[in-house]
Design a protein around this motif. Structure first.
Motif, short mmCIF file in Angstrom:
data_model
loop_
_atom_site.label_atom_id
_atom_site.label_comp_id
_atom_site.label_asym_id
_atom_site.label_seq_id
_atom_site.Cartn_x
_atom_site.Cartn_y
_atom_site.Cartn_z
N SER A 250 0.82 -1.22 0.00
CA SER A 250 0.00 0.00 0.00
C SER A 250 0.85 1.27 0.00
CB SER A 250 -1.01 0.00 1.16
OG SER A 250 -0.35 0.00 2.39
N ARG A 282 1.45 -7.82 -7.92
CA ARG A 282 1.58 -6.40 -7.58
C ARG A 282 3.01 -5.90 -7.74
NH1 ARG A 282 -2.42 -8.95 -5.04
NH2 ARG A 282 -4.39 -7.83 -4.72
N PRO B 417 -4.25 -2.38 -1.82
CA PRO B 417 -4.30 -2.02 -3.24
C PRO B 417 -4.93 -3.16 -4.07
CG PRO B 417 -2.03 -2.36 -2.47
CD PRO B 417 -2.93 -2.93 -1.43
#
Lengths: 417, 417
Positions: A250, A282, B417
């Motif tokens: 994040s 990610r 996220p």
């Protein structure tokens, strides 16, 4: 007397006046400071443009330029932050304990300001306003020493804030911006033990080590956040995965982001492949020990250095451990006393993890990213301490004060001869 | 690795074990330590006799010899002090605050030990036992560095206390006496920032300045106690006199004794002659400013140095002031942030005195001599801080701990996220 000593002495005198302001007066001052920043927006943004131009000439990176840049929206955010500090409860004068002793003297513990706080920081010009607001609200004088890259922005912001002080009939020196950025000047500031009560460095590890190594005044600091998440045997895998992704992805540049994942061997087979996939999707690079690597495709091998690293990037070290004890030993060995997380369903394991580790913040089944003054309920944050003295963990207004004793009697004596 | 660094590292490891002891285990340890001192009385007193003999050969003063001397009664007193620490509430693990945040994470503030505390002290061998007991009760490891004049006594006491640690199955290194008294060794100890969490010097101003000037580890200290009593216009003269005599005469060598008397001009004519007589009868020398001298027979003139002095003797500086403000200004200028007293019947004056001064202890109508950990309800005292950081004023067990954050959640994330 040197210039910096004169400045610091003037700040100390001015701090006496700030220490005695009522909460209402301090809040009105902070509101006026917020308004002053908005009123002076043109001048501040023009000064910032000079800093940006100078930085571009020097060829700084885009991340640095972004930290430096102000625009009307960001300046509005800075003003809002001042109003937010105005809305926080005032720690000064708070009676934290009261006891009547057997001889009937009444002993109170009462919060008082620290005195003069020196903030040493880099890049972000918002620190100039944020730190000033927090120090003043807690009744302190503040000496601000920002980086050369933001000198025009900081000077313009400070001028604006000082105007608000002046218009409130307060001594401007309560907020002192050091414009002489020479190394010998900051070194001298850090030696002023009779004037400066606390130095708080904020910035990269280099800056913080410089301050810690050269200061004779007290320093509260953290060098880095090497935060761990340990996934216990029998943990809820979905929950562990969510906390892992939040903790690592994040905001990887934050000190409360995860750097190392420790996984109990009993859950590794099931959990690690899923965790690796979620991280990879990610963009996170995985550096694994041998046992973890066997469960994760294409992991790089983790080195000793990786376990001690604050990557500040989309990189994570992963290690399989045989037991809770091994996880605790790993964290004691490589940790930075910042923030650790256990994911578990076992209350006894949670308790052992909490009690065995003395990190500033220990989380049970919650994200490391909550290790933040605002998230923990402090209202705002002036810094984070991993020094086990005065304040440990995120520091808010209260950390800018100290408790002293006020005693009321009716003529009691101890041992009159 | 140097010897002192090895010792300190061993103490840090041992401190981990102490940090996790239950209150019951720590109390049993302290009781066993008290018993061990009594069991080893012959050896300790013999060691003390060697120190006394060496001191007499060197020709130390009788005050110093008295501080150094142990006898069965004094040793009994040291053992009693250990049992007293056992009876005090344990600060470790105390949850000082608990808050449920809007996202339902539960944030607790919990007291943890500081880690490793280095005590640097002189003369009195009882400090070896007292400081060890307080540090261990608060879950810390302790490194003791006493003076050369008490080395045999300290070594014998430490051996006895370490036996109790050993018999309780605990690592002896939790209590480490530095027997190498070379200057370079203490200097190295004071640089061990990754191992020693706090240094507390206790002794003369010379020792304290040496530690403060050379330490890179955090230091909590007070240099001296220049304590003031201000007698306000309209004060109860009988009460003011009692507080004055108690404050100056009951133990002039203590840091919480009065050094300066400030008297409002409106009460000076009536009060000062009586005050001077009472002090004179008790052998106190008066050093007065011009106006006070006019009211006091045979007073010596007070110099600037007298106002800043901690006499530690039957001497007092006396000054007449025109107002409460002038008294406050005098204390701000000459004070040492230790303890100040106002004698007044006026609540507004009392409030102004308290709020205008940021000394560690401020008394309204009570003796300065109550500025003491025991008297203020701390149970025992490891030292006094006039550093406005971590602890301010007398320091008890709580000052040997710090609050950290423990957070419990159910999988909450911040910004996944």
């Amino acid at each position: 007397m040197s210039d910096i000593k004169s400045l610091a002495l003037a700040c100390r005198d001015a701090a006496q006046a700030v220490a005695q302001l009522s909460t209402e007066a301090k809040n009105a001052l902070l509101q006026a400071m917020a308004q002053a920043l908005l009123d002076d927006a043109d001048a501040i943004l023009a000064a910032n443009a000079r800093d940006i131009a100078a930085a571009e000439t020097k060829g700084i990176g885009s991340a640095m330029a972004d930290r430096l840049r102000l625009d009307p929206q960001r300046l509005g955010g800075i003003a809002d932050a001042l109003r937010e500090v105005a809305s926080l409860p005032d720690p000064v004068g708070l009676v934290t304990r009261r006891e009547t002793r057997p001889n009937r003297i009444v002993v109170e513990r009462v919060r008082v300001p620290l005195g003069v706080i020196a903030m040493i920081y880099e890049a972000r010009p918002n620190v100039t306003a944020d730190a000033a607001a927090l120090c003043l609200k807690a009744g302190n004088g503040v000496i601000l020493r920002g980086g050369s890259e933001a000198i025009h922005s900081n000077t313009a912001i400070a001028a604006s804030l000082k105007r608000a002080l002046r218009e409130a009939g307060l001594p401007e020196a309560a907020l002192t911006l050091v414009e002489d950025l020479r190394r010998e000047t900051i070194l001298e500031l850090l030696q002023l033990t009779d004037i400066v009560d606390l130095a708080i460095p904020r910035g990269g590890e280099g800056l913080i080590r410089f301050v810690a190594e050269h200061a004779r005044v007290p320093v509260i600091k953290h060098y880095k956040g090497v935060c761990h998440q340990y996934v216990d045997a029998g943990a809820d895998e979905v929950l562990a995965l969510r906390l892992l992704v939040d903790g690592k992805v994040s905001r990887p540049s934050a000190c409360n982001s995860l750097e190392t994942l420790l996984v109990h061997r009993d859950i590794a087979d099931g959990f690690l492949p899923k965790a690796a996939q979620a991280l990879r999707e990610r963009g996170v690079e995985i550096r694994a020990d041998e046992r973890a690597a066997a469960l994760v495709a294409d992991a790089k091998p983790a080195t000793e250095d990786d376990y001690a690293a604050e990557f500040l990037d989309l990189i994570i070290a992963v290690r399989v451990v045989d037991s809770l004890d091994e996880a605790i030993d790993h964290i004691r060995r490589y940790g930075s006393d910042h923030t650790e997380v256990i994911v578990t369903r076992d209350d006894a394991h949670a308790r052992k993890f909490v009690e065995s580790l003395r990190s500033a913040v220990v989380m049970v089944n919650a994200s490391s990213r909550f290790s933040d003054g605002g998230e923990l309920g402090l209202g705002a944050e002036i810094g984070i301490s991993t020094t086990r003295l005065h304040s440990y963990g995120p520091m808010g207004l209260e950390a800018l004060t100290v408790e002293r004793f006020v005693v009321r009697g009716e003529g009691q004596t101890r041992n009159i001869p």
